[in-house]
Scaffold this active site. Structure first.
Site, PDB file in Angstrom:
ATOM      1  N   GLN A  99     -22.441  -6.454   1.167  1.00 22.52           N
ATOM      2  CA  GLN A  99     -23.507  -6.334   0.167  1.00 22.52           C
ATOM      3  C   GLN A  99     -24.821  -6.887   0.716  1.00 22.52           C
ATOM      4  O   GLN A  99     -24.850  -7.981   1.294  1.00 22.52           O
ATOM      5  CB  GLN A  99     -23.135  -7.083  -1.121  1.00 22.52           C
ATOM      6  N   VAL A 101     -28.026  -5.924  -1.211  1.00 21.59           N
ATOM      7  CA  VAL A 101     -28.933  -6.005  -2.363  1.00 21.59           C
ATOM      8  C   VAL A 101     -28.110  -6.538  -3.541  1.00 21.59           C
ATOM      9  O   VAL A 101     -27.063  -5.967  -3.889  1.00 21.59           O
ATOM     10  CB  VAL A 101     -29.544  -4.634  -2.712  1.00 21.59           C
ATOM     11  N   HIS A 105     -24.380  -2.239  -7.889  1.00 22.45           N
ATOM     12  CA  HIS A 105     -24.616  -0.801  -7.694  1.00 22.45           C
ATOM     13  C   HIS A 105     -23.400  -0.156  -7.066  1.00 22.45           C
ATOM     14  O   HIS A 105     -22.647  -0.804  -6.339  1.00 22.45           O
ATOM     15  CB  HIS A 105     -25.847  -0.560  -6.809  1.00 22.45           C
ATOM     16  N   HIS A 107     -22.416   3.145  -4.618  1.00 21.70           N
ATOM     17  CA  HIS A 107     -22.864   4.191  -3.712  1.00 21.70           C
ATOM     18  C   HIS A 107     -22.079   5.467  -4.023  1.00 21.70           C
ATOM     19  O   HIS A 107     -20.849   5.415  -4.158  1.00 21.70           O
ATOM     20  CB  HIS A 107     -22.558   3.822  -2.255  1.00 21.70           C
TER      21      HIS A 107
HETATM   22  P1  AMP Z   1     -25.395  -2.747  -0.397  1.00 18.85           P
HETATM   23  O1  AMP Z   1     -25.300  -3.111   1.042  1.00 18.85           O
HETATM   24  O2  AMP Z   1     -24.128  -2.224  -0.994  1.00 18.85           O
HETATM   25  O3  AMP Z   1     -25.981  -3.905  -1.168  1.00 18.85           O
HETATM   26  O4  AMP Z   1     -26.347  -1.505  -0.467  1.00 18.85           O
HETATM   27  C1  AMP Z   1     -27.722  -1.578  -0.599  1.00 18.85           C
HETATM   28  C2  AMP Z   1     -28.230  -0.203  -0.300  1.00 18.85           C
HETATM   29  O5  AMP Z   1     -29.549  -0.140  -0.763  1.00 18.85           O
HETATM   30  C3  AMP Z   1     -28.244   0.189   1.184  1.00 18.85           C
HETATM   31  O6  AMP Z   1     -27.480   1.371   1.355  1.00 18.85           O
HETATM   32  C4  AMP Z   1     -29.721   0.411   1.474  1.00 18.85           C
HETATM   33  O7  AMP Z   1     -29.924   1.508   2.327  1.00 18.85           O
HETATM   34  C5  AMP Z   1     -30.278   0.673   0.091  1.00 18.85           C
HETATM   35  N1  AMP Z   1     -31.671   0.317  -0.136  1.00 18.85           N
HETATM   36  C6  AMP Z   1     -32.331  -0.788   0.263  1.00 18.85           C
HETATM   37  N2  AMP Z   1     -33.591  -0.796  -0.204  1.00 18.85           N
HETATM   38  C7  AMP Z   1     -33.730   0.338  -0.940  1.00 18.85           C
HETATM   39  C8  AMP Z   1     -34.805   0.914  -1.696  1.00 18.85           C
HETATM   40  N3  AMP Z   1     -36.003   0.318  -1.793  1.00 18.85           N
HETATM   41  N4  AMP Z   1     -34.597   2.099  -2.316  1.00 18.85           N
HETATM   42  C9  AMP Z   1     -33.383   2.707  -2.231  1.00 18.85           C
HETATM   43  N5  AMP Z   1     -32.342   2.228  -1.529  1.00 18.85           N
HETATM   44  C10 AMP Z   1     -32.502   1.050  -0.897  1.00 18.85           C
END
Ligand code: AMP
Length: 147
Positions: A99, A101, A105, A107
């Protein structure tokens, strides 16, 4: 080990508040869907609940029903929009799992026979490609009402 509290300065919270732009695909009272800017495959989307939680571990149970309805709806639309052979749904909890962000969420990634996923948080996609892919999914959603 206990996890950190929710931080409302995370990038998805800013997208939800409209403070930074996104290629939005779908919204309803409980959820927002937008394109992942570093897609692991064409049409990679993120399904995000409006309610704040860091990840699945601290999320209130009441948000999961509406959230999973949107995940399913988007997965079906993604399959139609891209004529995909399958759809991968992924969700990470805490840095050890990948993770990056810290707002819950899911994917949703259209998949094609013989095509592996690109790296997680890899290369930035061109805005025009993200916009075109978002439009494809919006059209697929419009063509088939929820069931
Ligand atoms: P995770 O690692 O599961 O937290 O996934 C976070 C995802 O957010 C990653 O696949 C990133 O490519 C995506 N991401 C990061 N910043 C943004 C943004 N500003 N808009 C859309 N996707 C983003």
């Amino acid at each position: 080990m206990s996890t950190a509290p929710y931080d409302d300065q995370n990038i998805f919270a800013k997208i939800l508040r409209g403070e930074i732009p996104s290629h939005q695909v779908y919204t309803d009272a409980d959820t927002v869907v937008f394109m992942d800017v570093m897609p692991q495959g064409p049409g990679h989307m993120l399904v995000v609940p409006r309610a704040p939680s860091r990840n699945l571990l601290d999320a209130g149970a009441e948000i999961l029903g509406p959230l999973m309805r949107t995940v399913q709806r988007i997965a079906r639309a993604a399959k139609r929009a891209f004529a995909a052979d399958g759809v991968t749904v992924m969700q990470f909890n805490e840095p050890a799992s990948g993770q990056t962000v810290f707002h819950l969420h899911f994917h949703v990634i259209p998949r094609f026979e013989g095509q592996p996923l690109e790296p997680h948080s890899g290369a930035m996609e061109k805005p025009e490609v993200l916009a075109a892919n978002a439009e494809k999914v919006r059209q697929a959603l419009a063509a088939e009402p929820p069931h």
